[in-house]
Write an enzyme that holds these catalytic residues in place. Structure first.
Site, PDB file in Angstrom:
ATOM      1  N   GLY A  11       4.909   8.896  22.710  1.00  0.00           N
ATOM      2  CA  GLY A  11       4.353   7.609  23.557  1.00  0.00           C
ATOM      3  C   GLY A  11       3.376   6.868  22.315  1.00  0.00           C
ATOM      4  O   GLY A  11       3.505   6.941  21.462  1.00  0.00           O
ATOM      5  N   LEU A  13       0.259   6.227  22.035  1.00  0.00           N
ATOM      6  CA  LEU A  13      -0.825   6.891  21.388  1.00  0.00           C
ATOM      7  C   LEU A  13      -0.354   8.164  20.774  1.00  0.00           C
ATOM      8  O   LEU A  13      -0.986   8.463  19.488  1.00  0.00           O
ATOM      9  CB  LEU A  13      -2.043   7.178  22.403  1.00  0.00           C
ATOM     10  CG  LEU A  13      -3.090   8.116  21.779  1.00  0.00           C
ATOM     11  CD1 LEU A  13      -3.940   7.425  21.037  1.00  0.00           C
ATOM     12  CD2 LEU A  13      -3.882   8.625  23.108  1.00  0.00           C
ATOM     13  N   ILE A  36       4.842  18.819  30.741  1.00  0.00           N
ATOM     14  CA  ILE A  36       3.733  19.169  31.017  1.00  0.00           C
ATOM     15  C   ILE A  36       3.488  19.628  32.520  1.00  0.00           C
ATOM     16  O   ILE A  36       2.332  20.290  32.622  1.00  0.00           O
ATOM     17  CB  ILE A  36       2.414  18.523  30.387  1.00  0.00           C
ATOM     18  CG1 ILE A  36       2.530  17.108  31.065  1.00  0.00           C
ATOM     19  CG2 ILE A  36       2.741  18.281  28.779  1.00  0.00           C
ATOM     20  CD1 ILE A  36       0.934  16.416  31.037  1.00  0.00           C
ATOM     21  N   ASP A  99     -10.230   4.082  31.660  1.00  0.00           N
ATOM     22  CA  ASP A  99     -11.472   3.275  32.404  1.00  0.00           C
ATOM     23  C   ASP A  99     -11.036   3.494  33.827  1.00  0.00           C
ATOM     24  O   ASP A  99     -11.865   3.043  34.786  1.00  0.00           O
ATOM     25  CB  ASP A  99     -11.556   1.901  31.809  1.00  0.00           C
ATOM     26  CG  ASP A  99     -10.359   1.146  31.678  1.00  0.00           C
ATOM     27  OD1 ASP A  99      -8.939   1.777  31.822  1.00  0.00           O
ATOM     28  OD2 ASP A  99     -10.313  -0.125  31.177  1.00  0.00           O
ATOM     29  N   TYR A 122      -2.957   5.387  40.407  1.00  0.00           N
ATOM     30  CA  TYR A 122      -3.233   5.782  38.848  1.00  0.00           C
ATOM     31  C   TYR A 122      -4.542   6.182  38.613  1.00  0.00           C
ATOM     32  O   TYR A 122      -4.626   7.448  37.919  1.00  0.00           O
ATOM     33  CB  TYR A 122      -2.775   4.615  38.202  1.00  0.00           C
ATOM     34  CG  TYR A 122      -3.063   4.760  36.644  1.00  0.00           C
ATOM     35  CD1 TYR A 122      -1.968   5.779  35.980  1.00  0.00           C
ATOM     36  CD2 TYR A 122      -4.094   4.492  35.896  1.00  0.00           C
ATOM     37  CE1 TYR A 122      -2.232   6.087  34.467  1.00  0.00           C
ATOM     38  CE2 TYR A 122      -4.221   4.462  34.511  1.00  0.00           C
ATOM     39  CZ  TYR A 122      -3.298   5.176  33.867  1.00  0.00           C
ATOM     40  OH  TYR A 122      -3.515   5.627  32.563  1.00  0.00           O
TER      41      TYR A 122
HETATM   42  N1  LIG Z   1      -1.800   2.122  27.819  1.00  0.00           N
HETATM   43  C1  LIG Z   1      -3.367   1.873  28.206  1.00  0.00           C
HETATM   44  O1  LIG Z   1      -3.470   0.718  28.278  1.00  0.00           O
HETATM   45  C2  LIG Z   1      -3.999   3.046  28.545  1.00  0.00           C
HETATM   46  C3  LIG Z   1      -5.292   2.690  28.660  1.00  0.00           C
HETATM   47  C4  LIG Z   1      -6.179   3.609  29.000  1.00  0.00           C
HETATM   48  C5  LIG Z   1      -6.001   5.072  28.981  1.00  0.00           C
HETATM   49  N2  LIG Z   1      -4.446   5.230  28.386  1.00  0.00           N
HETATM   50  C6  LIG Z   1      -4.174   6.813  28.492  1.00  0.00           C
HETATM   51  O2  LIG Z   1      -3.697   6.911  27.040  1.00  0.00           O
HETATM   52  C7  LIG Z   1      -2.772   7.994  27.312  1.00  0.00           C
HETATM   53  C8  LIG Z   1      -1.631   7.362  26.317  1.00  0.00           C
HETATM   54  O3  LIG Z   1      -1.168   6.481  26.829  1.00  0.00           O
HETATM   55  P1  LIG Z   1       0.145   5.525  26.030  1.00  0.00           P
HETATM   56  O4  LIG Z   1      -0.268   4.259  26.430  1.00  0.00           O
HETATM   57  O5  LIG Z   1       0.359   6.002  24.918  1.00  0.00           O
HETATM   58  O6  LIG Z   1       1.496   5.992  27.117  1.00  0.00           O
HETATM   59  P2  LIG Z   1       2.926   5.958  27.082  1.00  0.00           P
HETATM   60  O7  LIG Z   1       3.224   5.161  25.685  1.00  0.00           O
HETATM   61  O8  LIG Z   1       3.478   5.576  28.158  1.00  0.00           O
HETATM   62  O9  LIG Z   1       3.082   7.371  26.462  1.00  0.00           O
HETATM   63  C9  LIG Z   1       3.018   8.471  27.497  1.00  0.00           C
HETATM   64  C10 LIG Z   1       4.012   9.421  27.241  1.00  0.00           C
HETATM   65  O10 LIG Z   1       4.009  10.591  27.983  1.00  0.00           O
HETATM   66  C11 LIG Z   1       5.310  10.764  28.322  1.00  0.00           C
HETATM   67  N3  LIG Z   1       5.309  11.798  29.504  1.00  0.00           N
HETATM   68  C12 LIG Z   1       5.600  11.461  31.111  1.00  0.00           C
HETATM   69  N4  LIG Z   1       5.741  12.234  31.710  1.00  0.00           N
HETATM   70  C13 LIG Z   1       5.629  13.259  30.988  1.00  0.00           C
HETATM   71  C14 LIG Z   1       5.714  14.854  31.431  1.00  0.00           C
HETATM   72  N5  LIG Z   1       5.793  15.320  32.625  1.00  0.00           N
HETATM   73  N6  LIG Z   1       5.570  15.954  30.304  1.00  0.00           N
HETATM   74  C15 LIG Z   1       5.420  15.398  28.888  1.00  0.00           C
HETATM   75  N7  LIG Z   1       5.485  13.993  28.556  1.00  0.00           N
HETATM   76  C16 LIG Z   1       5.376  13.052  29.505  1.00  0.00           C
HETATM   77  C17 LIG Z   1       5.911  10.003  28.303  1.00  0.00           C
HETATM   78  O11 LIG Z   1       7.445   9.798  28.281  1.00  0.00           O
HETATM   79  P3  LIG Z   1       8.677   8.997  28.860  1.00  0.00           P
HETATM   80  O12 LIG Z   1       8.392   7.594  28.433  1.00  0.00           O
HETATM   81  O13 LIG Z   1      10.036   9.737  28.432  1.00  0.00           O
HETATM   82  O14 LIG Z   1       8.349   9.006  30.491  1.00  0.00           O
HETATM   83  C18 LIG Z   1       5.473   8.904  27.257  1.00  0.00           C
HETATM   84  O15 LIG Z   1       6.110   9.193  25.973  1.00  0.00           O
HETATM   85  C19 LIG Z   1      -2.382   8.211  28.496  1.00  0.00           C
HETATM   86  O16 LIG Z   1      -3.299   9.295  29.082  1.00  0.00           O
HETATM   87  C20 LIG Z   1      -2.844   7.058  29.301  1.00  0.00           C
HETATM   88  O17 LIG Z   1      -3.463   7.411  30.611  1.00  0.00           O
HETATM   89  C21 LIG Z   1      -3.573   4.334  28.278  1.00  0.00           C
END
Ligand SMILES: NC(=O)c1ccc[n+]([C@@H]2O[C@H](COP(=O)([O-])OP(=O)(O)OC[C@H]3O[C@@H](n4cnc5c(N)ncnc54)[C@H](OP(=O)(O)O)[C@@H]3O)[C@@H](O)[C@H]2O)c1
Length: 283
Positions: A11, A13, A36, A99, A122
């Site tokens: 992903g 991050l 997971i 947040d 969410y």
């Molecule tokens: N993006 C934002 O603005 C934001 C803001 C605040 C906090 N966050 C938090 O920051 C963290 C990282 O977010 P991100 O933006 O990097 O998100 P992301 O790019 O969507 O990455 C999340 C990753 O988790 C994988 N995933 C989904 N279901 C899974 C499972 N069952 N087992 C293992 N992997 C799984 C996804 O794979 P697939 O793509 O194959 O589904 C994806 O590679 C998350 O905890 C998110 O809640 C994000």
């Protein structure tokens, strides 16, 4: 030497975490290699590691309104599974949160121990993830809340604005939602600092400091890209109704970093400039 495990490693991050840990002993597992939601698989993956960083999540905020069970399985049960497995082997566990766990109607920054009061599906699943992980492993769980993330390796608001700039003379962006635009590169490095410092377990706010509206953020994106910021026009949330509700105020405070002897993350403007300089938006 510390052995790290990153889950959700493909992903946005997760990729920056891999870069931040470059040169160390790291196992980086994408969803295809570790789901997971599967506790047995999580136990096998966690074995032989000292620090687990969970960057896996169901992040489709609007879709979660109609797929809350699916989102809960990943964001809540998945986090709990990792905390259980980490506790069994005594590894420290970092649960990345958001947040969205707060209501968003405050007028002063949320502290790390403000009560969780999510208004979206969410947000509920992420709040449950925090609580379940901390219950399963109170002494070893770090909850690090990010917000408004942008980075090189994933779709995000900043990239969308730059794409729109290429095809539209003007873009209209809301002025009535305040938060903290945050570069995943900075968040990843801050998580590594947190683990290196052996800081106390608990909640930390992993956002770039200061505050901005989406309008302010977009103007800064245009400026950094060498585009005329006057092409960004102000509007308000009544013009952009989305399935998941959007709070007005999501600024997070930083007391926990200071208590742990760590600097909070730099100002969002400086981080955005650094991200441009680093080539985050080059492609
Ligand atoms: N993006 C934002 O603005 C934001 C803001 C605040 C906090 N966050 C938090 O920051 C963290 C990282 O977010 P991100 O933006 O990097 O998100 P992301 O790019 O969507 O990455 C999340 C990753 O988790 C994988 N995933 C989904 N279901 C899974 C499972 N069952 N087992 C293992 N992997 C799984 C996804 O794979 P697939 O793509 O194959 O589904 C994806 O590679 C998350 O905890 C998110 O809640 C994000």
């Amino acid at each position: 030497m510390t052995r790290y495990l990153i889950t959700g490693a493909a992903g946005m991050l997760g990729r920056d975490l891999q870069a931040a840990l470059d040169g160390r002993d790291v196992t980086a597992l994408a969803r295809a290699n570790l789901d997971i939601t599967d506790l047995d698989a999580v136990r096998s993956a966690v074995a032989d590691h000292d620090a687990i960083i969970n960057a896996a999540a169901y992040t489709k905020v609007d879709d979660a309104e109609t797929h809350e069970d699916e989102a809960h399985a990943v964001n809540a049960t998945g986090a709990q599974n990792l905390a259980i497995a980490a506790a069994e082997v005594g590894a420290r566990f970092v649960q990345v949160s958001t947040d969205y766990v707060f209501h968003g109607n405050a007028t002063a920054p949320y502290s790390e121990d403000s009560s969780l009061d999510p208004i979206s599906a969410y947000g509920r699943t992420k709040a449950d993830g925090e609580q379940l992980a901390r219950q399963a492993y109170p002494d070893g769980t770090y909850v690090v809340r990010g917000a408004w993330l942008y980075g090189e390796h994933g779709p995000n608001f900043a990239k969308t604005m730059l794409r729109l700039a290429a095809s539209h003379e003007t873009v209209s962006v809301v002025t009535d939602q305040l938060g903290q635009p945050t570069w995943t590169g900075d968040l990843a490095r801050q998580i590594v600092r947190l683990l290196d410092a052996d800081a106390p377990a608990g909640a930390y706010h992993g956002t770039n400091s200061g505050q901005a509206s989406w309008f302010d953020f977009t103007k800064a994106i245009f400026e950094n890209a060498g585009l005329d910021p006057e092409r960004v026009l102000p509007t308000d949330s009544t013009q952009f109704v989305r399935p998941a509700p959007w709070p007005a105020y999501w600024v997070l405070g930083y007391d926990a970093w200071e208590s742990a002897g760590l600097e909070p993350m730099r100002d969002w403007n400086a981080a955005l400039r650094a991200a441009f300089d680093d080539g985050v938006f080059a492609s």
